[in-house]
Scaffold this active site. Structure first.
Site, PDB file in Angstrom:
ATOM      1  CB  ALA A 111      -5.182  -3.626   1.355  1.00  0.00           C
ATOM      2  CB  SER A 112      -4.792  -7.457  -2.686  1.00  0.00           C
ATOM      3  OG  SER A 112      -4.371  -8.661  -2.074  1.00  0.00           O
TER       4      SER A 112
END
Length: 68
Positions: A34-35
């Site tokens: 996740a980014s």
């Protein structure tokens, strides 16, 4: 793989998990990403014994079933 052992390595780049999968001789590797990248670049990435991605999941829905 009932009864397998999981190794938690903390926050690492995805490529490091691919390398560690082979380094430890693991049966598989898994990364939850996740980014700030577009949603298509985030998700669950699975690696085989040779450190290659095995499955590409375009959509993954996670539901929290616990408390907190």
């Amino acid at each position: 793989m009932a009864g397998c052992e999981a190794i938690t390595v903390g926050v690492l780049p995805t490529t490091a998990v691919a390398h560690l999968t082979t380094h430890f001789g693991a049966a598989a590797g898994a990364v939850i990403t996740a980014s700030c990248n577009p949603p298509e670049g985030n998700g669950l990435k699975l690696f085989d014994q040779a450190g290659y991605k095995t499955v590409r999941l375009s959509t993954l829905t996670l539901r929290w079933s616990g408390e907190g």
